[in-house]
Design a protein around this motif. Sequence first.
Motif, PDB file in Angstrom:
ATOM      1  N   VAL A  11       5.849  -5.379  15.430  1.00 43.70           N
ATOM      2  CA  VAL A  11       6.529  -4.149  15.014  1.00 43.70           C
ATOM      3  C   VAL A  11       6.080  -3.800  13.603  1.00 43.70           C
ATOM      4  CG1 VAL A  11       8.615  -5.442  14.401  1.00 43.70           C
ATOM      5  CG2 VAL A  11       8.750  -2.997  14.619  1.00 43.70           C
ATOM      6  N   ILE A  12       5.880  -2.514  13.387  1.00 47.57           N
ATOM      7  CA  ILE A  12       5.489  -1.996  12.070  1.00 47.57           C
ATOM      8  C   ILE A  12       6.722  -1.298  11.504  1.00 47.57           C
ATOM      9  CG2 ILE A  12       4.259  -0.006  11.067  1.00 47.57           C
ATOM     10  CD1 ILE A  12       2.813  -2.948  12.780  1.00 47.57           C
ATOM     11  N   GLU A  20       5.341   4.876   3.687  1.00 48.61           N
ATOM     12  CA  GLU A  20       4.692   3.693   3.120  1.00 48.61           C
ATOM     13  C   GLU A  20       3.242   3.574   3.586  1.00 48.61           C
ATOM     14  OE1 GLU A  20       7.472   3.586   4.957  1.00 48.61           O
ATOM     15  OE2 GLU A  20       9.114   2.727   3.777  1.00 48.61           O
ATOM     16  N   GLY A  21       2.904   4.347   4.634  1.00 44.50           N
ATOM     17  CA  GLY A  21       1.559   4.246   5.209  1.00 44.50           C
ATOM     18  C   GLY A  21       1.605   3.592   6.583  1.00 44.50           C
ATOM     19  N   LYS A  22       2.717   3.766   7.282  1.00 39.23           N
ATOM     20  CA  LYS A  22       2.886   3.136   8.603  1.00 39.23           C
ATOM     21  C   LYS A  22       1.809   3.605   9.583  1.00 39.23           C
ATOM     22  CE  LYS A  22       7.130   4.791   8.614  1.00 39.23           C
ATOM     23  NZ  LYS A  22       7.321   5.175   7.209  1.00 39.23           N
ATOM     24  N   VAL A  37       4.395   2.104  20.725  1.00 41.23           N
ATOM     25  CA  VAL A  37       5.697   2.615  21.146  1.00 41.23           C
ATOM     26  C   VAL A  37       6.499   3.089  19.939  1.00 41.23           C
ATOM     27  CG1 VAL A  37       7.826   2.023  22.397  1.00 41.23           C
ATOM     28  CG2 VAL A  37       5.693   0.786  22.902  1.00 41.23           C
ATOM     29  N   ARG A  38       6.919   4.370  19.936  1.00 43.80           N
ATOM     30  CA  ARG A  38       7.894   4.831  18.939  1.00 43.80           C
ATOM     31  C   ARG A  38       9.280   4.544  19.505  1.00 43.80           C
ATOM     32  NH1 ARG A  38       7.454   9.342  15.403  1.00 43.80           N
ATOM     33  NH2 ARG A  38       9.704   9.064  15.348  1.00 43.80           N
ATOM     34  N   GLY A 228       7.644   1.927  13.784  1.00 43.41           N
ATOM     35  CA  GLY A 228       8.853   2.463  13.174  1.00 43.41           C
ATOM     36  C   GLY A 228       8.595   3.800  12.506  1.00 43.41           C
ATOM     37  N   ALA A 229       9.655   4.563  12.365  1.00 45.91           N
ATOM     38  CA  ALA A 229       9.584   5.790  11.568  1.00 45.91           C
ATOM     39  C   ALA A 229      10.584   5.612  10.434  1.00 45.91           C
ATOM     40  CB  ALA A 229       9.926   6.998  12.412  1.00 45.91           C
TER      41      ALA A 229
END
Length: 432
Positions: A11-12, A20-22, A37-38, A228-229
């Motif tokens: 997971v990011i 942050e630059g995800k 996957v969002r 992640g958002a």
Amino acid sequence: MKTTKDIFPAVIIGTQWGDEGKGKIVDLLCENANMVVRYQGGNNAGHTIVINGKKTVLHHVPSGILRSDIVCVIGNGVVVDPEILLQELEGLKNNGVSVTPQNLIISNSAHVIMPYHKLFDKLKEEAASAGKKIGTTGRGIGPVYTDKASRKGIRFYHLMDEKLFRDRLHDNVIEKNDYLKAMGHEPLDEQAIFDEYMKYANKLRPYMKDTTYLLNEAVKNKNVIFEGAQGTLLDIDFGTFPFVTSSNASIGGVFCGSGIPANKLNSIVGIVKAYVTRVGAGPFPSEQTEGAGLHMQKVGHEYGSTTGRPRRCGWFDAIATGYSIMINGVTDVAITKLDVLSGLDELKICTGYKGPDGQITKEFTCNITELAKFEPVYETVPGWGEDITGVRDFSDLPKNAQTYLNKLEELMGAKISIISVGPGREETFLKD
Ligand code: GDP
Ligand code: IMO
Ligand code: MG
């Protein structure tokens, strides 16, 4: 980290206040992945990917879409504006990116952003008194999640069924019109909304699926990234409430927004900007409105990817970031935008908060009344002048940059595994 091959399912997660630059890191990790996957948020997100100098900003669509072999999934925890999603798909198509039901799947349980959500977002922000405006993205995010929590929301499987949709829309319009009347606003046109949304339903129908079994199967035998958002400090539970977004941007969002169990994640990659930014209102202890803050804004092009608003900038906050690392159980950190700090004579790191009684605490608090009483305590370290965008190995970084990163690692309590020194896909390297 020697390779990114073994990190999946991963997971990011954003560890600060977003941006942050995800997107960049997800795109990078896609090198060895099959699926992105969002799981929360909606088109309040703006995730930027730069490939060979060409910039793409994604709002709903997961950051794997630019790679033809990646399946992208919009999970049940996401909120989707069908009008904007269709525009986003059109934009991608015009840029030569093929988006089909084979590489984009949307959970039919995701909630639909309706015109009245956007209207309410705007009206509520306008009506809020000074100091109470959140500075939302205006995308209807708060109101759509409000309807989800109050069980009034419209899911895609409602929208896909004409009768169900008409019924739920009708109940919502009655409820919303009461509020609009009280505000002196003209009422909603139920039939016009129905007709408009039926058109979207027909266009999006091929992408719809129940994604819960699909994702549970995928985490068994595919390399899956959960994207992640927003950022943990904007989390509805753990962020600087009420100056937050309306979903769980922290680790819990993965599970309720996708339906995979907690023990399936192999890595939790926390994205950490080498300094801090924030868009919108709310506390920001290490904010710098002059000097270094202006340098970060200018050199880092710190303007919102969704709204274009200037981002507030400040020194790295080890207390706030350490709190995020703790909550999320971060296993690996990806540091981004280190290059932006080049040219600053000295750097400050917030290593504690001093309370009114003079005591220094190392603990963050999401209680903003308490947070406002603290003064950041800084440690000052020397900066570096060199352009580091060409560096591809930790040992080639200027000594002061190495010291800065070693210090962040120690203060955050998590291992830095990825370092980003520019917006481009290739401007990144791994660290042991
Ligand atoms: P996200 O919302 O977390 O995906 O981040 P955004 O895309 O909103 O904002 C990050 C911005 O920084 C984008 O413009 C990226 O292209 C850019 N970026 C990402 N990593 C780096 C980096 O290491 N250095 C520089 N200079 N820019 C970066
Ligand atoms: P990414 O995914 C930065 C902020 C808004 C506002 C607050 C609430 O690109 O990191 P909302 O519209 O969600 O009700 O606004 O949250 N915000 C973000 N800030 N990056 C984002 O997404 C954001 N999404 C929401 O500026 O302060
Ligand atoms: Mg962003």
